[in-house]
Write a protein that holds these residues in place. Structure first.
Motif, PDB file in Angstrom:
ATOM      1  N   PHE A  43       0.755  -1.001   0.017  1.00 22.54           N
ATOM      2  CA  PHE A  43      -0.057  -0.039   0.059  1.00 22.54           C
ATOM      3  C   PHE A  43       0.847   1.493  -0.152  1.00 22.54           C
ATOM      4  O   PHE A  43       0.506   2.217  -0.563  1.00 22.54           O
ATOM      5  CB  PHE A  43      -0.876  -0.016   1.182  1.00 22.54           C
ATOM      6  N   GLN A 243     -10.136   6.642  -0.554  1.00 28.77           N
ATOM      7  CA  GLN A 243      -8.668   6.340  -0.854  1.00 28.77           C
ATOM      8  C   GLN A 243      -8.087   5.368  -0.091  1.00 28.77           C
ATOM      9  O   GLN A 243      -7.347   4.354  -0.574  1.00 28.77           O
ATOM     10  CB  GLN A 243      -7.976   7.656  -0.643  1.00 28.77           C
ATOM     11  N   PHE A 244      -8.696   5.171   0.979  1.00 28.78           N
ATOM     12  CA  PHE A 244      -7.832   3.977   2.036  1.00 28.78           C
ATOM     13  C   PHE A 244      -8.627   2.616   1.845  1.00 28.78           C
ATOM     14  O   PHE A 244      -8.007   1.856   1.916  1.00 28.78           O
ATOM     15  CB  PHE A 244      -8.012   4.503   3.398  1.00 28.78           C
ATOM     16  N   LEU A 245      -9.849   2.605   1.467  1.00 25.80           N
ATOM     17  CA  LEU A 245     -10.602   1.494   1.360  1.00 25.80           C
ATOM     18  C   LEU A 245     -11.099   1.126   0.203  1.00 25.80           C
ATOM     19  O   LEU A 245     -10.829  -0.093  -0.051  1.00 25.80           O
ATOM     20  CB  LEU A 245     -12.122   1.460   2.441  1.00 25.80           C
ATOM     21  N   THR A 247      -9.867   2.546  -3.464  1.00 25.08           N
ATOM     22  CA  THR A 247      -8.759   2.493  -4.425  1.00 25.08           C
ATOM     23  C   THR A 247      -7.429   2.144  -3.926  1.00 25.08           C
ATOM     24  O   THR A 247      -6.628   2.098  -4.483  1.00 25.08           O
ATOM     25  CB  THR A 247      -9.008   3.726  -5.313  1.00 25.08           C
ATOM     26  N   ARG A 248      -7.584   2.059  -2.590  1.00 23.55           N
ATOM     27  CA  ARG A 248      -6.299   1.781  -1.696  1.00 23.55           C
ATOM     28  C   ARG A 248      -5.090   2.678  -2.361  1.00 23.55           C
ATOM     29  O   ARG A 248      -4.087   2.428  -2.349  1.00 23.55           O
ATOM     30  CB  ARG A 248      -5.776   0.228  -2.173  1.00 23.55           C
ATOM     31  N   TRP A 250      -3.337   5.018  -0.650  1.00 28.90           N
ATOM     32  CA  TRP A 250      -2.869   5.518   0.671  1.00 28.90           C
ATOM     33  C   TRP A 250      -2.531   6.878   0.799  1.00 28.90           C
ATOM     34  O   TRP A 250      -2.626   7.778   1.390  1.00 28.90           O
ATOM     35  CB  TRP A 250      -2.405   4.622   1.757  1.00 28.90           C
TER      36      TRP A 250
ATOM     37  N   GLU B  58     -13.936  -4.379  -1.777  1.00 32.47           N
ATOM     38  CA  GLU B  58     -12.446  -3.572  -1.706  1.00 32.47           C
ATOM     39  C   GLU B  58     -12.413  -3.295  -0.262  1.00 32.47           C
ATOM     40  O   GLU B  58     -11.084  -3.318   0.283  1.00 32.47           O
ATOM     41  CB  GLU B  58     -12.825  -2.231  -2.627  1.00 32.47           C
ATOM     42  N   ALA B  59     -13.508  -2.904   0.475  1.00 35.62           N
ATOM     43  CA  ALA B  59     -13.287  -2.611   1.984  1.00 35.62           C
ATOM     44  C   ALA B  59     -12.571  -3.911   2.673  1.00 35.62           C
ATOM     45  O   ALA B  59     -11.878  -3.891   3.253  1.00 35.62           O
ATOM     46  CB  ALA B  59     -14.582  -2.279   2.535  1.00 35.62           C
ATOM     47  N   ALA B  62      -9.029  -4.266   1.901  1.00 38.59           N
ATOM     48  CA  ALA B  62      -8.086  -3.542   2.473  1.00 38.59           C
ATOM     49  C   ALA B  62      -7.962  -3.776   4.068  1.00 38.59           C
ATOM     50  O   ALA B  62      -6.758  -3.432   4.390  1.00 38.59           O
ATOM     51  CB  ALA B  62      -8.707  -1.942   2.145  1.00 38.59           C
ATOM     52  N   ARG B  65      -5.839  -6.886   4.292  1.00 35.39           N
ATOM     53  CA  ARG B  65      -4.284  -6.706   4.212  1.00 35.39           C
ATOM     54  C   ARG B  65      -3.970  -5.834   5.399  1.00 35.39           C
ATOM     55  O   ARG B  65      -2.614  -6.078   5.694  1.00 35.39           O
ATOM     56  CB  ARG B  65      -4.281  -5.696   2.801  1.00 35.39           C
ATOM     57  N   GLU B 333     -10.678   1.787 -11.069  1.00 36.39           N
ATOM     58  CA  GLU B 333     -10.848   2.589  -9.935  1.00 36.39           C
ATOM     59  C   GLU B 333     -10.814   4.125 -10.403  1.00 36.39           C
ATOM     60  O   GLU B 333     -11.390   4.626  -9.489  1.00 36.39           O
ATOM     61  CB  GLU B 333      -9.373   2.394  -9.203  1.00 36.39           C
TER      62      GLU B 333
END
Lengths: 283, 342
Positions: A43, A243-245, A247-248, A250, B58-59, B62, B65, B333
Motif C-alpha cells: 500500500f 482512498q484508503f478502502l 482504491t487503496r 493511501w 474492496e473494503a 483493504a 491486508r 478505480e
C-alpha cells in the motif's frame, strides 16, 4: 508528599505516552505516507515525492475540498447561531434546572452517533414521521424529498455536532463576569453594543474552540453523508475513506488528510496572532 | 498481596485462553446471514460468534491486508477477490477432512479457475445484480434494459450500488462488452457513457438498498437479487428485471484468513453452514441462491421456482460471472473516482 509527587508523575507520564502512542505517532505515519508512493505489492512504498500533493491540486480534488469546506462552514454557522442563545440562557439558569439542561445536552452522547444518524432517516424519509405529520395536517399533498439531499447532510451534521458548540460556549459564558456588563451599561452602552463589544470578545475563546470542534468533524464525518446524503455529497472525509478502502491509494488519502490538518493549523495560528495583536493594543 | 496479583493475572489468562477456544470472528457482507443461524450454532457448539460486516469486496480486502490476515476467522469474498487474496498469500488452505458436508455442493460451482480444487474456498451463496422496479411508476415499469435507465423520466428516481464493479459493469454491458473487460480504452468508453447517468442517481447504497425502494425514495434500483427478493415480499408492486444487455453473476465464498486464531471453530462453522437444512433456511431468509444441491431439495416450491432466487435458463444465459481484473483494475478505480466525485 512523596506519594503526591509519584501520582503527579504517573499522570503526566500516562498522558504523554497516551498522546504519543495514539496521536503523535499515527500522525507522523500519515505525514510520512503522504510523501510515499503506492504499488501493487505494498500500500505504501517508502520514498519522497510531492506528487501526491500535486495530484490533490487538480480540479476534481479541489472542488471536493471547496464544497466540503463550504458545507462544513454552513454547519458551523448554524451551530453557532443556535447554540449561542441556548448557552447564554443555560449560563443564567439556576442550579438544579441548569444541571438538568446540561444533562439533556449530554444524553445524546450515550447513543452511538451512527445509530442516531440512522434514526434521523426514520424522521425525514418519504414515509417518515415529518412527512406523515405534514401530510395528515394537509400542509403538503406529496411527501417532501428530504432524504439524500445536501440539506439532509447539513441537518444530520448540525444535529450530531451541536453539543460540541454548546459546551465550550456555555463554559465561556458561565465564567463571564457580570460586572463588565454593568460597567458597560453605566458607561451608556446599549445592550446590543455591550453584547458586541464586551460579551463577544470575552467569550471569543469559547466561540473559537466551539467552531473548531464543529468545523473539523464536519469535514470528516463521512457516514453522515453516506447515510443521509445517499453517498453522493462527497465530504473530504468520504474522499479520504475511499482512498484508503476502495482504491487503496493511501499516499493520496494521507496527503488529503495532512492538507486538512495544515489548513486548520493555519486558521488557529491566524486567530492567535490576531488575538495577541488586539490584546497588545488594549494593554 | 503478590500472590493475589498472580492469582488474578493467571485467572485472566485462563479466561483469555478459554475464551479464545470458544469464539469465532466472522467478517461478512451486511444482511447476508440471519442472526438466528448464529444463535443456533452457538447453542449447539458453545462457540460464540462475533460478526462484523462490510459493504464491498474492496473494503474487505483493504482491511484484511491492513491487519495482515489476523483478527478474523472467516470471511466471505467474491470469486475475483478469492483469486487475488490467495495470490497474495492472505488465505489459509481448508482442511477438507473437517468439512463432512462438502458433498452437498453443486459440482457445477466447484473446482473453478479462481480456486482449482477449492483449496481455499467453498461457495456460500451466489446471485445476480440486476434491476428492481416499482411497477406503480410508469417510467420504472417500462424498464427492460440497462439503456432504459438513462431515460430522463427516471431522473432522481434511481438507486445504484455503491460498488465499483456493479456500476461499471452496467456501462460495459450496455456497450456490449464483457463485465471483465481489461482494455482501458473500452473501460474509459463505458465511463463516458456512465457520467451523465450520475445526474439521475438519487442514492448509492449497497448496504440495504431495499429500504429506499420500500420507502418510495426511488422507483428503480440496481441491486442484488436477495434485496429484490425481500423487497418484493413486502411490496408486490416491486418486480426484478434481468436487463436485455446481460448482467452480472457472482459467487461469494467462505474463506479462512491466513493468520486466523480460531481455525477449528471456523471449519466447524463452515461445515454447519453446509448442512442442507441450514443452507435452505438461509436461502429462504436472504433470497440469494444456494449452491447446496441437498438444500435446494428442501426449499418450498415458491422459493425454488422464484425467478429472483433461481433465474430461468434463458435469463441465466445472459449472465456473466465476475473475474479478477488483475492490473486492469486501475482503469476501473480511476473511473469510479471520476463518477463519484463528478
Amino acid at each position: 508528599m512523596k506519594n503526591d509527587g509519584f501520582f503527579k508523575l504517573a499522570v503526566i507520564v500516562g498522558v504523554i505516552s497516551w498522546m504519543a502512542i495514539f496521536a503523535f505517532v499515527p500522525n507522523i505515519l500519515v505525514f510520512l505516507a503522504s510523501f510515499s508512493s503506492t504499488s501493487t505489492q505494498n500500500f505504501i512504498e517508502p520514498g519522497f515525492s510531492l506528487s501526491n500533493y500535486a495530484r490533490l491540486m487538480d480540479t476534481t480534488h479541489l472542488s471536493i475540498l471547496l464544497s466540503s469546506l463550504r458545507l462544513s462552514g454552513l454547519v458551523t454557522v448554524i451551530c453557532l447561531v443556535t447554540a449561542y442563545p441556548f448557552a447564554a440562557i443555560l449560563a443564567r439558569t439556576r442550579k438544579p434546572l441548569r444541571n438538568t439542561l446540561l444533562l439533556l445536552v449530554v444524553i445524546p452522547f450515550w447513543t452511538n452517533s451512527l445509530v442516531r444518524t440512522y434514526a434521523m432517516t426514520a424522521m425525514i424519509n418519504s414515509s417518515g414521521i415529518v412527512n406523515n405529520v405534514l401530510l395528515s395536517l394537509g400542509i403538503i399533498d406529496t411527501p417532501l424529498a428530504m432524504m439524500y439531499t445536501p440539506g439532509a447532510v447539513v441537518l444530520g451534521l448540525v444535529y450530531t455536532l451541536l453539543p460540541f458548540m454548546i459546551l465550550p460556549l456555555y463554559a465561556a459564558l458561565e465564567r463571564l463576569d457580570r460586572r463588565y456588563l454593568e460597567a458597560a451599561r453605566d458607561l451608556g452602552a446599549s445592550p446590543w453594543r455591550a453584547f458586541w463589544k464586551v460579551v463577544v470578545p470575552l467569550t471569543m475563546p469559547g466561540i473559537v474552540s466551539g467552531c473548531m470542534l464543529v468545523f473539523l468533524p464536519g469535514i470528516g464525518m463521512f457516514y453522515v453523508s453516506d447515510v443521509l446524503g445517499g453517498a453522493k455529497a462527497m465530504l473530504l472525509g468520504n474522499f479520504i475513506r475511499d482512498q484508503f478502502l476502495t482504491t487503496r491509494d493511501w499516499p493520496l488519502g494521507a496527503a488529503a488528510s495532512v492538507t486538512l490538518t495544515v489548513l486548520m493549523g493555519v486558521m488557529l495560528l491566524l486567530y492567535w496572532k490576531s488575538a495577541a495583536r488586539l490584546g497588545g493594543k488594549e494593554a | 498481596m503478590k500472590r493475589l496479583v498472580l492469582t488474578v493475572l493467571s485467572l485472566m489468562l485462563a479466561t483469555q485462553v478459554l475464551a479464545a477456544s470458544k469464539e469465532l470472528y466472522v467478517y461478512n457482507w451486511s444482511e447476508y446471514m440471519p442472526d438466528s443461524v448464529l444463535a443456533d450454532f452457538t447453542k449447539e457448539t458453545g462457540v460464540k460468534v462475533i460478526m462484523s460486516t462490510y459493504d464491498s469486496n474492496e473494503a474487505l480486502y483493504a482491511k484484511i491486508r491492513m491487519v495482515e490476515a489476523k483478527g478474523y476467522d472467516l470471511i466471505v469474498p467474491s470469486t475475483d477477490f478469492v483469486a487475488r487474496m490467495h495470490k497474495e498469500g492472505l488465505l489459509m488452505p481448508l482442511d477438507k477432512g473437517k468439512l463432512t458436508n462438502l458433498s452437498n455442493l453443486d459440482p457445477k460451482l466447484m473446482n473453478q479457475a479462481f480456486d482449482p480444487d477449492n483449496t481455499y474456498s467453498v461457495p456460500y451463496m451466489w446471485g445476480s445484480t440486476a434491476i428492481a422496479v416499482n411497477t406503480k411508476d410508469p417510467a420504472a415499469a417500462a424498464i427492460t434494459s440497462y439503456a432504459d435507465l438513462w431515460k430522463p423520466e427516471l431522473k432522481g428516481k434511481l438507486l445504484l450500488p455503491n460498488d465499483m464493479r456493479g456500476v461499471l459493469g452496467m456501462g460495459l454491458k450496455r456497450l456490449g462488452y464483457s463485465l471483465n473487460e481489461t482494455d482501458p480504452v473500452k473501460v474509459a468508453e463505458a465511463c463516458e457513457l456512465l457520467l451523465p447517468l450520475m445526474e439521475s442517481v438519487r442514492v448509492f447504497d449497497s448496504d440495504s438498498p431495499k429500504q429506499a425502494l420500500l420507502n418510495n425514495e426511488v422507483q428503480a434500483a440496481v441491486l442484488w437479487n436477495g434485496e429484490a427478493y425481500i423487497a418484493s415480499g413486502e411490496n408486490p408492486d416491486i418486480r426484478y428485471v434481468y436487463p436485455a444487455e446481460g448482467f452480472s453473476l457472482w459467487v461469494d465464498n467462505l474463506c479462512i484468513p491466513k493468520n486466523a486464531a480460531n481455525v477449528d471453530n471456523a471449519h466447524l462453522f463452515i461445515d454447519y453452514l453446509l448442512r442442507p437444512e441450514v443452507a435452505a433456511f438461509i436461502c429462504q431468509e436472504m433470497g440469494y441462491s444456494s449452491p447446496n444441491l441437498a438444500a435446494q431439495a428442501l426449499l418450498p416450491e415458491d422459493v425454488r421456482d422464484n425467478a429472483i432466487v433461481y433465474p430461468a435458463p434463458e435469463d441465466m444465459a445472459l449472465g456473466e460471472f465476475e473475474t479478477d481484473l488483475g492490473p486492469a483494475v486501475k482503469a476501473y478505480e480511476e473511473c469510479w473516482m471520476r463518477l463519484k466525485t463528478r
